[in-house]
Write a protein that holds these residues in place. Structure first.
Motif, mmCIF file in Angstrom:
data_model
loop_
_atom_site.group_PDB
_atom_site.id
_atom_site.type_symbol
_atom_site.label_atom_id
_atom_site.label_comp_id
_atom_site.label_asym_id
_atom_site.label_seq_id
_atom_site.Cartn_x
_atom_site.Cartn_y
_atom_site.Cartn_z
ATOM 1 N N VAL A 79 118.241 32.068 52.747
ATOM 2 C CA VAL A 79 119.448 31.276 52.468
ATOM 3 C C VAL A 79 119.373 29.920 53.159
ATOM 4 O O VAL A 79 119.705 28.875 52.575
ATOM 5 C CB VAL A 79 120.708 32.046 52.919
ATOM 6 N N PHE A 80 118.922 29.929 54.413
ATOM 7 C CA PHE A 80 118.806 28.662 55.153
ATOM 8 C C PHE A 80 117.835 27.712 54.447
ATOM 9 O O PHE A 80 118.123 26.517 54.283
ATOM 10 C CB PHE A 80 118.323 28.952 56.580
ATOM 11 N N MET A 81 116.698 28.238 54.004
ATOM 12 C CA MET A 81 115.705 27.405 53.318
ATOM 13 C C MET A 81 116.227 26.912 51.969
ATOM 14 O O MET A 81 115.972 25.767 51.564
ATOM 15 C CB MET A 81 114.407 28.196 53.125
ATOM 16 N N TYR A 104 125.691 26.058 45.212
ATOM 17 C CA TYR A 104 125.695 26.744 46.493
ATOM 18 C C TYR A 104 126.473 28.062 46.410
ATOM 19 O O TYR A 104 126.035 29.094 46.924
ATOM 20 C CB TYR A 104 126.347 25.863 47.572
ATOM 21 N N LEU A 105 127.644 27.991 45.766
ATOM 22 C CA LEU A 105 128.549 29.138 45.728
ATOM 23 C C LEU A 105 128.083 30.241 44.784
ATOM 24 O O LEU A 105 128.445 31.407 44.968
ATOM 25 C CB LEU A 105 129.952 28.675 45.321
ATOM 26 N N LEU A 106 127.300 29.873 43.771
ATOM 27 C CA LEU A 106 126.909 30.843 42.757
ATOM 28 C C LEU A 106 125.443 31.247 42.850
ATOM 29 O O LEU A 106 125.103 32.431 42.824
ATOM 30 C CB LEU A 106 127.211 30.281 41.359
ATOM 31 N N ASP A 107 124.557 30.268 42.966
ATOM 32 C CA ASP A 107 123.119 30.572 42.936
ATOM 33 C C ASP A 107 122.675 31.441 44.102
ATOM 34 O O ASP A 107 121.928 32.412 43.919
ATOM 35 C CB ASP A 107 122.307 29.269 42.948
ATOM 36 N N PRO A 160 124.431 33.528 46.331
ATOM 37 C CA PRO A 160 124.847 34.952 46.289
ATOM 38 C C PRO A 160 124.184 35.716 45.148
ATOM 39 O O PRO A 160 123.800 36.881 45.317
ATOM 40 C CB PRO A 160 126.364 34.862 46.083
ATOM 41 N N ALA A 161 124.047 35.051 43.976
ATOM 42 C CA ALA A 161 123.428 35.730 42.834
ATOM 43 C C ALA A 161 121.978 36.076 43.140
ATOM 44 O O ALA A 161 121.504 37.169 42.798
ATOM 45 C CB ALA A 161 123.510 34.840 41.596
ATOM 46 N N PHE A 162 121.273 35.163 43.790
ATOM 47 C CA PHE A 162 119.872 35.389 44.148
ATOM 48 C C PHE A 162 119.741 36.607 45.066
ATOM 49 O O PHE A 162 118.887 37.469 44.880
ATOM 50 C CB PHE A 162 119.332 34.114 44.815
ATOM 51 N N ILE A 163 120.643 36.713 46.051
ATOM 52 C CA ILE A 163 120.593 37.835 46.987
ATOM 53 C C ILE A 163 120.963 39.144 46.291
ATOM 54 O O ILE A 163 120.279 40.168 46.440
ATOM 55 C CB ILE A 163 121.532 37.583 48.184
ATOM 56 N N GLU A 208 118.952 35.520 36.463
ATOM 57 C CA GLU A 208 118.882 34.452 37.468
ATOM 58 C C GLU A 208 118.736 33.088 36.795
ATOM 59 O O GLU A 208 119.323 32.095 37.237
ATOM 60 C CB GLU A 208 117.705 34.712 38.417
ATOM 61 N N ASP A 209 117.965 33.047 35.700
ATOM 62 C CA ASP A 209 117.803 31.808 34.941
ATOM 63 C C ASP A 209 119.126 31.373 34.315
ATOM 64 O O ASP A 209 119.494 30.197 34.340
ATOM 65 C CB ASP A 209 116.738 32.012 33.852
ATOM 66 N N VAL A 210 119.845 32.334 33.730
ATOM 67 C CA VAL A 210 121.135 32.035 33.095
ATOM 68 C C VAL A 210 122.124 31.490 34.127
ATOM 69 O O VAL A 210 122.824 30.500 33.885
ATOM 70 C CB VAL A 210 121.705 33.302 32.427
ATOM 71 N N ILE A 211 122.190 32.144 35.286
ATOM 72 C CA ILE A 211 123.106 31.687 36.339
ATOM 73 C C ILE A 211 122.736 30.286 36.808
ATOM 74 O O ILE A 211 123.604 29.427 37.043
ATOM 75 C CB ILE A 211 123.089 32.685 37.517
ATOM 76 N N GLY A 212 121.433 30.016 36.947
ATOM 77 C CA GLY A 212 120.978 28.687 37.356
ATOM 78 C C GLY A 212 121.347 27.615 36.342
ATOM 79 O O GLY A 212 121.799 26.513 36.714
ATOM 80 N N TYR A 213 121.185 27.907 35.055
ATOM 81 C CA TYR A 213 121.573 26.968 34.001
ATOM 82 C C TYR A 213 123.066 26.685 34.048
ATOM 83 O O TYR A 213 123.508 25.531 33.954
ATOM 84 C CB TYR A 213 121.191 27.547 32.626
ATOM 85 N N TRP A 214 123.849 27.737 34.166
ATOM 86 C CA TRP A 214 125.307 27.595 34.099
ATOM 87 C C TRP A 214 125.856 26.833 35.311
ATOM 88 O O TRP A 214 126.707 25.957 35.177
ATOM 89 C CB TRP A 214 125.946 28.983 34.020
#
Length: 327
Positions: free
Chosen positions: A11-13, A28-31, A33-36, A79-85
Motif C-alpha cells: 500500500v505504501f509503495m 486511492y479510495l477504490l484501487d 482496497p480492491a487490490f487487497i 481489477e482491470d475494470v475497477i482501474g478503468y472506472w
C-alpha cells in the motif's frame, strides 16, 4: 501478520506511485482496497478450496489448473475494470482477446505469488513441527501400549486362568494356550508396524475375545458384524485389541446383567460399542488409550476416532484406512 506486513508495504509503495502520477482521489479510495481484497480473496480460494479439493485429497491436477486459470483471469479482469472506472476511462475500451487473458493471469500470479509463497512456507514449517511433536508422542504411546500388551499383569491373569482350566477342562486349556501364544506371536511380529490388514487385526480380536470370555465366563457377550469385505482395509496395529481391552477393564457384569459388545465393520468405519456397568472406572486409563489412537490417526489419516458416551452405552468409531496393494 505476514499478510499485514506485506500489504502494508504494498500500500505504501502504491500510494507513492500514485502521488508521482497525480492520480485522482477515487483511485486511492477504490484501487488500493480492491487490490487487497482481490488478492486476499484469491489466496484464500487457493488455500481453502483449490489445494484441498484438487491437490491434497484427490490429485486432480488438470481440474486444479483449469479452475486456477479461471479464477486468475476473473480476478485480473475485475481489477482491470475497477482501474478503468476509478480513472474515468470508458469500460468499452477494455480489450477481450487471448493476450489480455494471458496478461490477467500473469498479473494475478505476480500479485499473489509472494504472499501465497510466504503462507505456504509458514504452513509447511508449522506442519513439520506438529509432525515431529506427534511422532514423539506416538513413540511414547506405542511404548506404553507395548508394555501394557506384554505386561506381567496381563500374563499373570492368563496363566491363572490356564492353571484353573488344566484341572477342569484339558481340551479348553489347550485351546486357551494356543490362542494366547497366537496373540503373543502376533504382537512380536507386528511391534514395528504402523498399520495392519483388517483381517489380521480381526483374527487377533477373535483370539482376544476368546480369552476374555473364557476368563470371565458369561460376563461378556461379543458379536462381530462384517457388513463389507475386509480386503485392502487397514487399521492401526493393536487398535481393536486396545478397544476390547477397555470394554473388559472398565465394565463388569452386575446382578446377572451381561456386558454386551459389538464390533461392526462398515465400508469406512469400524465401531466397537458396549453396554456400560455402573462400577467406577479408571477414566485416566481409558483416556490414555483413546489419546494414543488419536495421535496415531493424526499421522495416518485426515480423520480421527469418534467417541459416543451415554448413560448406558459407550462406543468408539475408528476410521478404516485404505491403501493400495502396491503401497
Amino acid at each position: 501478520m505476514l499478510l499485514l506486513i506485506y500489504y502494508g508495504v504494498s500500500v505504501f509503495m502504491t500510494i507513492y506511485q500514485y502521488v508521482g502520477s497525480e492520480s485522482k482521489l477515487l483511485e486511492y479510495l477504490l484501487d488500493i482496497p480492491a487490490f487487497i481484497i482481490l488478492d486476499v480473496g484469491m489466496i484464500l480460494i487457493f488455500l481453502y478450496w483449490l489445494l484441498p479439493n484438487y491437490i491434497i485429497n484427490d490429485k486432480k491436477y488438470i481440474h486444479f489448473a483449469f479452475w486456477a486459470i479461471i479464477f486468475m483471469t476473473l480476478f485480473g479482469y475485475l481489477e482491470d475494470v475497477i482501474g478503468y472506472w476509478s480513472d474515468g476511462r470508458d469500460l468499452s475500451k477494455i480489450k477481450y482477446n487471448l493476450q489480455e487473458v494471458l496478461n490477467y493471469i500473469s498479473n494475478t500470479s505476480e500479485s499473489i505469488g509472494l504472499p501465497f509463497g510466504l503462507l505456504l512456507a509458514k504452513k509447511y514449517y508449522e506442519n513439520q513441527i506438529l509432525f515431529g511433536s506427534i511422532k514423539e508422542k506416538q513413540k511414547e504411546n506405542e511404548l506404553k501400549l507395548l508394555r501394557s500388551q506384554i505386561s506381567p499383569h496381563f500374563l499373570f491373569n492368563n496363566l491363572n486362568t490356564l492353571d484353573a482350566l488344566i484341572d477342569s477342562d484339558t481340551e479348553k486349556a489347550k485351546e486357551y494356550l494356543n490362542r494366547l501364544s497366537l496373540i503373543y506371536r502376533y504382537l512380536i511380529q507386528t511391534k514395528d508396524a504402523e498399520v495392519m490388514e483388517l483381517n489380521e487385526e480381526m483374527n487377533l480380536a477373535e483370539n482376544y475375545m476368546f480369552l476374555i470370555k473364557t476368563r470371565f465366563g458369561n460376563d461378556y457377550e461379543f458379536k462381530v458384524i462384517k457388513n463389507v469385505s475386509l480386503e485392502e482395509k487397514f487399521v492401526p496395529t493393536g487398535a481393536i485389541q486396545t478397544l476390547l481391552e477397555n470394554v473388559a477393564k472398565h465394565n463388569r457384569a452386575q446382578h446377572g446383567k451381561v456386558i454386551k459388545a459389538e464390533v461392526i465393520i462398515d465400508e469406512d468405519w469400524l465401531t466397537i460399542s458396549n453396554t456400560k456397568s455402573m462400577i467406577k472406572t479408571n477414566n485416566d486409563s481409558l483416556g490414555t488409550g483413546l489419546k494414543n489412537l488419536e495421535y496415531r490417526y493424526q499421522l495416518l489419516s485426515d480423520q480421527k476416532p469418534e467417541i459416543t458416551d451415554t448413560l448406558n452405552h459407550f462406543s468408539v468409531k475408528i476410521p478404516i484406512i485404505k491403501l493400495s496393494k502396491e503401497s
